[in-house]
Write a protein that holds these residues in place. Structure first.
Motif, mmCIF file in Angstrom:
data_model
loop_
_atom_site.group_PDB
_atom_site.id
_atom_site.type_symbol
_atom_site.label_atom_id
_atom_site.label_comp_id
_atom_site.label_asym_id
_atom_site.label_seq_id
_atom_site.Cartn_x
_atom_site.Cartn_y
_atom_site.Cartn_z
ATOM 1 N N THR A 1 -0.688 6.824 -5.557
ATOM 2 C CA THR A 1 0.438 6.521 -4.679
ATOM 3 C C THR A 1 0.037 6.448 -3.212
ATOM 4 O OG1 THR A 1 2.055 7.500 -6.174
ATOM 5 C CG2 THR A 1 2.700 7.294 -3.882
ATOM 6 N N ARG A 2 -0.646 7.490 -2.728
ATOM 7 C CA ARG A 2 -0.926 7.548 -1.295
ATOM 8 C C ARG A 2 -1.828 6.407 -0.835
ATOM 9 N NH1 ARG A 2 -4.850 8.913 2.106
ATOM 10 N NH2 ARG A 2 -4.262 9.694 4.183
ATOM 11 N N GLN A 3 -3.031 6.341 -1.425
ATOM 12 C CA GLN A 3 -3.989 5.359 -0.915
ATOM 13 C C GLN A 3 -3.833 3.984 -1.537
ATOM 14 O OE1 GLN A 3 -7.659 7.840 -1.316
ATOM 15 N NE2 GLN A 3 -7.905 7.376 0.842
ATOM 16 N N GLY A 4 -3.536 3.938 -2.826
ATOM 17 C CA GLY A 4 -3.445 2.655 -3.509
ATOM 18 C C GLY A 4 -2.172 1.891 -3.218
ATOM 19 N N PHE A 5 -1.028 2.561 -3.347
ATOM 20 C CA PHE A 5 0.254 1.874 -3.212
ATOM 21 C C PHE A 5 0.736 1.764 -1.764
ATOM 22 C CE2 PHE A 5 1.273 3.646 -7.688
ATOM 23 C CZ PHE A 5 0.454 2.691 -8.260
ATOM 24 N N PHE A 6 0.333 2.724 -0.919
ATOM 25 C CA PHE A 6 0.836 2.722 0.455
ATOM 26 C C PHE A 6 -0.253 2.472 1.507
ATOM 27 C CE2 PHE A 6 4.144 5.616 -1.513
ATOM 28 C CZ PHE A 6 5.130 4.637 -1.537
ATOM 29 N N LEU B 1 -3.945 -3.195 5.808
ATOM 30 C CA LEU B 1 -4.126 -4.643 5.787
ATOM 31 C C LEU B 1 -3.057 -5.361 6.609
ATOM 32 C CD1 LEU B 1 -5.041 -5.208 2.010
ATOM 33 C CD2 LEU B 1 -6.579 -5.255 3.981
ATOM 34 N N ILE B 2 -1.909 -4.698 6.795
ATOM 35 C CA ILE B 2 -0.783 -5.339 7.488
ATOM 36 C C ILE B 2 -0.668 -4.903 8.948
ATOM 37 C CG2 ILE B 2 1.734 -5.556 7.554
ATOM 38 C CD1 ILE B 2 1.679 -5.230 4.467
ATOM 39 N N LEU B 3 -0.633 -3.588 9.194
ATOM 40 C CA LEU B 3 -0.325 -3.077 10.541
ATOM 41 C C LEU B 3 -1.325 -3.495 11.625
ATOM 42 C CD1 LEU B 3 1.095 0.506 9.826
ATOM 43 C CD2 LEU B 3 2.313 -1.653 10.176
ATOM 44 N N PRO B 4 -2.645 -3.531 11.349
ATOM 45 C CA PRO B 4 -3.570 -3.965 12.419
ATOM 46 C C PRO B 4 -3.326 -5.382 12.911
ATOM 47 C CG PRO B 4 -4.770 -2.792 10.710
ATOM 48 C CD PRO B 4 -3.388 -3.019 10.187
ATOM 49 N N LYS B 5 -2.704 -6.198 12.092
ATOM 50 C CA LYS B 5 -2.407 -7.565 12.521
ATOM 51 C C LYS B 5 -1.394 -7.564 13.672
ATOM 52 C CE LYS B 5 -3.205 -9.570 7.919
ATOM 53 N NZ LYS B 5 -4.461 -10.253 8.274
ATOM 54 N N TRP C 1 -4.816 3.616 12.454
ATOM 55 C CA TRP C 1 -4.665 5.079 12.488
ATOM 56 C C TRP C 1 -3.267 5.532 12.107
ATOM 57 C CZ3 TRP C 1 -9.352 6.010 12.077
ATOM 58 C CH2 TRP C 1 -10.335 5.441 12.882
ATOM 59 N N ILE C 2 -2.219 4.784 12.488
ATOM 60 C CA ILE C 2 -0.858 5.221 12.145
ATOM 61 C C ILE C 2 -0.550 4.998 10.663
ATOM 62 C CG2 ILE C 2 0.019 4.846 14.474
ATOM 63 C CD1 ILE C 2 1.350 2.275 13.511
ATOM 64 N N SER C 3 -1.425 4.243 9.980
ATOM 65 C CA SER C 3 -1.228 4.057 8.538
ATOM 66 C C SER C 3 -1.387 5.377 7.779
ATOM 67 C CB SER C 3 -2.240 3.037 7.997
ATOM 68 O OG SER C 3 -2.059 1.774 8.588
ATOM 69 N N PHE C 4 -2.215 6.291 8.298
ATOM 70 C CA PHE C 4 -2.451 7.561 7.617
ATOM 71 C C PHE C 4 -1.185 8.395 7.467
ATOM 72 C CE2 PHE C 4 -6.801 6.436 8.664
ATOM 73 C CZ PHE C 4 -7.562 7.002 7.655
ATOM 74 N N SER D 1 4.164 8.903 0.189
ATOM 75 C CA SER D 1 3.638 9.400 -1.080
ATOM 76 C C SER D 1 4.186 10.779 -1.406
ATOM 77 C CB SER D 1 2.114 9.429 -1.063
ATOM 78 O OG SER D 1 1.627 10.277 -0.050
ATOM 79 N N THR D 2 4.436 11.601 -0.382
ATOM 80 C CA THR D 2 5.007 12.928 -0.607
ATOM 81 C C THR D 2 6.429 12.824 -1.137
ATOM 82 O OG1 THR D 2 3.633 13.959 1.101
ATOM 83 C CG2 THR D 2 5.654 15.105 0.490
ATOM 84 N N ILE D 3 7.200 11.902 -0.605
ATOM 85 C CA ILE D 3 8.572 11.704 -1.079
ATOM 86 C C ILE D 3 8.579 11.300 -2.552
ATOM 87 C CG2 ILE D 3 10.622 10.226 -0.867
ATOM 88 C CD1 ILE D 3 10.017 10.095 2.172
ATOM 89 N N VAL D 4 7.717 10.355 -2.919
ATOM 90 C CA VAL D 4 7.645 9.895 -4.307
ATOM 91 C C VAL D 4 7.222 11.029 -5.242
ATOM 92 C CG1 VAL D 4 6.434 8.343 -5.895
ATOM 93 C CG2 VAL D 4 7.203 7.496 -3.677
#
Length: 450
Positions: free
Chosen positions: A396-401, A407-411, A419-422, A429-432
């Motif tokens: 969940t954490r690394q694969g799904f989110f 891949l999206i936010l740095p654009k 860095w804010i992706s972390f 992932s914690t909510i799920v």
């Protein structure tokens, strides 16, 4: 069969039992993390900051192959813990024998593949420009010892499944201390550079395996193998694989994450950004050692009591582990928010790296206080043999989110988007995980209590 010491997993008070399991695991992880941390400091100061980036390129490849051993170890150890809880020593022995055979077959095959395609693999993981040559030197030597590391990681999880956390701790202490001593000798005294760092690491793997072999041959182990246990059994291999695949998938995603991160950061900021990530990555391994220790301590307790159908103890173990881990994670969070620049200066004197790393470190650890729920929740499903939810929650954490986010936010936001992706991935992932863990407690554990 004589009464086995692993039975205390089903009888002692949960709080004391978790501390007994978690403290040695935490110390072992601490020393192993310190080893990686100090190794990086030595390399950065004695060889150069580019060498830190080179090691960061190699780690995901070597760790993925070694993770075959860890995945087989954790998958099989879940079965062993439940088998011991059900008083089925015959199955525990057969599982252990199959773990050894599988680990050797798979890791040796992967090492051969890794050496054949060395010139393609290193650039793919970010080993470009000035990073390529030192990364190649380190990669070749370390890869030779990876099957030994895989066997060590597998054996360590089995030791813990037997309820022998102190010996599991020793198995982590010995190679860590050995590596630091050999680092000093090979890099500083003999001036062997990257080759010295690699040989120190590889030699430490052999020290670890030597201790683990001694343990299983000694009176301390309850699992006494013979050659008949080494023959692969289709049903056991299938069960080990289904549970072990959770760990392997997690490490595969970690390796893919390194691939994306090193390449994205190289494009955005060159060697400096890759080095900053290498330092932050070392702190991710090191700073969270007590949280990972609680997670490791949780696994055999939950697995044993689930196998013994003591569901009230399983439920109490979940809540106790989360509370302990969350408290420790909060302390880590406070320290890293206050001292990121001082920590960075331990690794390098490069002004550009020092300017960039503290801000990145604060973002990466911003959601640390809540990660205990995600770690313990995913570990629970693996401990009780529920492979599919364990796999999904692990990814969940690394694969799904996380990977989609980087891949999206740095654009849109450049390097800060990385860095804010972390913290965003940590929160989601914690909510799920909290949702699925609460549902499992309500539908399975509460229903079966009494």
């Amino acid at each position: 069969m004589a009464k086995i010491s692993s039975e205390e997993l089903g009888t002692k008070p949960i709080g004391k039992l978790l501390i007994k399991q978690a403290v040695p695991a935490s110390i072992g992880i601490l020393v192993m993390s310190l080893n990686i941390l100090v190794d990086t400091i030595f390399v950065g100061n004695w060889i150069g900051s580019t060498a830190i980036a080179a090691i960061n390129v190699v780690l995901p490849v070597s760790f993925f192959i070694a993770a075959l051993g860890m995945s087989i170890g954790i998958g099989g150890s879940s079965i062993i813990s439940r088998a011991l809880g059900a008083n089925n020593a015959v199955k525990a022995l057969k599982v252990f024998g199959n773990q050894i055979t599988l680990t050797l077959l798979l890791t040796i095959s992967m090492v051969i593949f890794g050496l054949i395609y060395i010139n393609s693999i290193i650039p793919a993981f970010g080993g470009q420009g000035a990073i390529f040559e030192p990364a190649k030197i380190y990669y070749k030597i370390v890869l030779y010892g990876v099957p030994v590391l895989a066997l060590s990681m597998m054996g360590n999880t089995v030791i813990r499944a037997e309820g022998k956390p102190k010996f599991a701790m020793y198995a982590m202490l010995i190679p860590s201390v050995g590596n630091l001593i050999l680092d000093y000798v090979f890099i500083n005294l003999l001036d062997l550079g990257m080759a010295g760092a690699a040989w120190a690491t590889t030699s430490s793997y052999f020290l670890c395996l030597a201790f683990i072999v001694w343990f299983f041959l000694s009176k301390h182990s309850e699992l006494k193998l013979n050659f008949s246990h080494l023959g692969l059994n289709k049903n056991i291999v299938s069960e080990i694989s289904s549970l072990g695949f959770v760990t392997l998938a997690r490490q595969a995603v970690v390796s893919i994450t390194y691939l994306f991160m090193n390449n994205i950061l190289f494009d955005l900021g060159g060697e400096t950004s890759v080095t900053a990530y290498a330092i932050v990555g070392r702190m991710l391994m090191f700073a969270l050692f007590p949280v990972f220790g609680v997670t490791q301590g949780f696994l055999p307790i939950a697995g044993y009591n689930y196998g013994a159908q003591q569901y009230n103890r399983v439920k109490k173990t979940i809540y106790t582990a989360i509370s302990y881990a969350a408290g420790l994670a909060t302390l880590v969070f406070i320290l890293l928010m206050i001292f990121p620049e001082a920590i960075t200066r331990l690794f390098t004197s490069d002004a550009n790296v020092i300017a960039q790393t503290p801000s990145a470190m604060r973002w990466v650890f911003a959601a640390t206080p809540i990660i205990a729920i995600q770690l313990i929740g995913a570990a629970y499903f693996q401990a009780v043999g529920k492979a599919i939810p364990a796999l999904l929650l692990t990814l969940t954490r690394q694969g799904f989110f996380f990977i989609p986010l980087i891949l999206i936010l740095p654009k849109f936001y450049g390097e800060i988007g990385v860095w804010i992706s972390f913290p965003i991935a940590d929160v989601l992932s914690t909510i799920v995980t909290a949702f699925f863990l609460k549902r499992e407690v309500t539908l399975k554990l509460n229903t079966n209590i009494g």
